[in-house]
Enzyme design. Structure first.
Site, PDB file in Angstrom:
ATOM      1  N   HIS A 237       0.628  -0.190 -10.364  1.00  0.00           N
ATOM      2  CA  HIS A 237      -0.304  -0.993  -9.541  1.00  0.00           C
ATOM      3  C   HIS A 237      -0.714  -2.529 -10.432  1.00  0.00           C
ATOM      4  O   HIS A 237      -1.977  -2.728 -10.486  1.00  0.00           O
ATOM      5  CB  HIS A 237      -1.642  -0.370  -9.236  1.00  0.00           C
ATOM      6  CG  HIS A 237      -2.342  -0.997  -7.937  1.00  0.00           C
ATOM      7  ND1 HIS A 237      -3.037  -0.008  -6.996  1.00  0.00           N
ATOM      8  CD2 HIS A 237      -2.510  -1.945  -7.433  1.00  0.00           C
ATOM      9  CE1 HIS A 237      -3.386  -0.853  -5.815  1.00  0.00           C
ATOM     10  NE2 HIS A 237      -3.030  -2.159  -6.225  1.00  0.00           N
TER      11      HIS A 237
ATOM     12  N   ARG B  32       0.844  -1.101  -0.246  1.00  0.00           N
ATOM     13  CA  ARG B  32      -0.082  -0.024   0.012  1.00  0.00           C
ATOM     14  C   ARG B  32       0.755   1.327  -0.019  1.00  0.00           C
ATOM     15  O   ARG B  32       1.913   1.259   0.761  1.00  0.00           O
ATOM     16  CB  ARG B  32      -0.837   0.047   1.305  1.00  0.00           C
ATOM     17  CG  ARG B  32      -2.102  -1.168   1.242  1.00  0.00           C
ATOM     18  CD  ARG B  32      -3.070  -0.759   0.112  1.00  0.00           C
ATOM     19  NE  ARG B  32      -4.108  -1.582  -0.275  1.00  0.00           N
ATOM     20  CZ  ARG B  32      -4.096  -2.545  -0.787  1.00  0.00           C
ATOM     21  NH1 ARG B  32      -3.044  -2.704  -1.866  1.00  0.00           N
ATOM     22  NH2 ARG B  32      -5.150  -3.130  -0.897  1.00  0.00           N
TER      23      ARG B  32
END
Length: 310
Positions: free
Chosen positions: A273, A225
């Site tokens: 991502h 994250r």
């Protein structure tokens, strides 16, 4: 016969409808699956946190919300959600994808591949890399993804230390926990992999103090994250040489703004991502099995502890 609401963006329905119906049919249950149902008739919700559904109060018959993502920080704080919440744990898809990405970039840094791939000065340096046994790796976050990556790296001969908030045990891995455990895990680590969830306790966990604990010239890999890292502290550590290179797949703002210094820093690799994602075919099987379990009165798998945030 349960009524199942698919609450995610339209394009996701196009990807998931057929795999979900196939997986649900395989359970032998009767069911209704749709993108629109009267709220008071919904039994289960297949959910993405970026869905238009943000108020769960009208769903008075709801038994469980089945999250399509591994990350649940976008929903755990929703006070209108009072039924069980599960997160996506899919060994055949999401987990395997993460293992491949983490292993690939670990080996990339371990073998100094960048120096050989990008070598404009045609430097001939025959110095061999160390063997994996001489390259300590630390994984922060020993959930399903962290443990799978730890197993893959130990199989390649890397000495792996894993850290988690609560004590864990994994054969062949040095498992540590707590504040002192994190210091020990980072101390001398040459490659640090971040697989922690985004919670108030983990935000900015990788700050200047934490980065200084690693071995000089360490590599940082973050497919977990974005808020785990203090961005300014990382740039300073890269500029000083304390961190040789950071490979980052997740960021505080996504897409990463074009003017963010990570884009132009020579010590940073930005990936968009892609470390791992939910794969419809295999994720649908996980969701269908959890609905079957709930209908049979069995415990749900991968239920979220909302007080912990994961």
């Amino acid at each position: 016969m349960p009524n199942i609401l698919f609450a995610a963006r339209t394009e996701r329905w196009d990807e998931y409808e057929t795999p979900l119906r196939t997986a649900l049919d395989a359970t032998g249950m009767g069911y209704t699956l749709a993108t629109e149902l009267p709220p008071e008739e919904v039994d289960y919700m297949v959910y993405a946190p970026n869905s238009e559904v943000q108020d769960f109060a009208p769903y008075t018959r709801l038994k469980a919300v089945l999250n399509l993502w591994a990350g649940v920080e976008g929903i755990t704080g929703n006070k209108t959600l009072t039924v069980p919440l599960t997160r996506m744990v899919d060994e055949a898809g999401l987990t395997q994808g993460m293992v491949e990405w983490v292993t690939g970039h670990t080996l990339r840094h371990h073998l100094r591949m960048d120096e050989h791939i990008v070598n404009p000065n045609r430097t001939w340096d025959p110095t061999p890399p160390p063997l994996s046994a001489d390259r300590p790796v630390t994984i922060l976050g020993m959930g399903a993804l962290g443990q799978a990556c730890a197993n893959a790296l130990t199989a390649l001969g890397f000495p792996v230390t894993g850290w988690s908030r609560s004590p864990k045990s994994l054969p062949g891995v040095t498992c540590l926990s707590g504040e002192n455990g994190m210091r020990e895990a980072l101390n001398g680590a040459q490659i640090v992999i971040l697989l922690l969830p985004d919670t108030p306790a983990t935000q900015n966990l990788i700050d200047a103090e934490a980065l200084a604990m690693t071995a000089p010239g360490a590599f940082l890999i973050n497919p977990g994250r974005g808020p785990l890292i203090d961005d300014d502290a990382l740039i300073a550590a890269l500029d000083s040489g304390q961190i040789a290179h950071a490979t980052l797949d997740v960021f505080r703002i996504e897409p990463l703004p074009q003017d963010h210094p990570f884009w132009s820093h020579p010590g940073v690799t930005v990936t968009p991502h892609i470390a791992s994602t939910t794969r419809p075919d295999t994720a649908a099987q996980v969701i269908a099995d959890n609905i079957r379990r709930a209908e049979a009165g069995e415990p749900l798998l991968h239920q979220v502890d909302r007080s912990a945030g994961y």
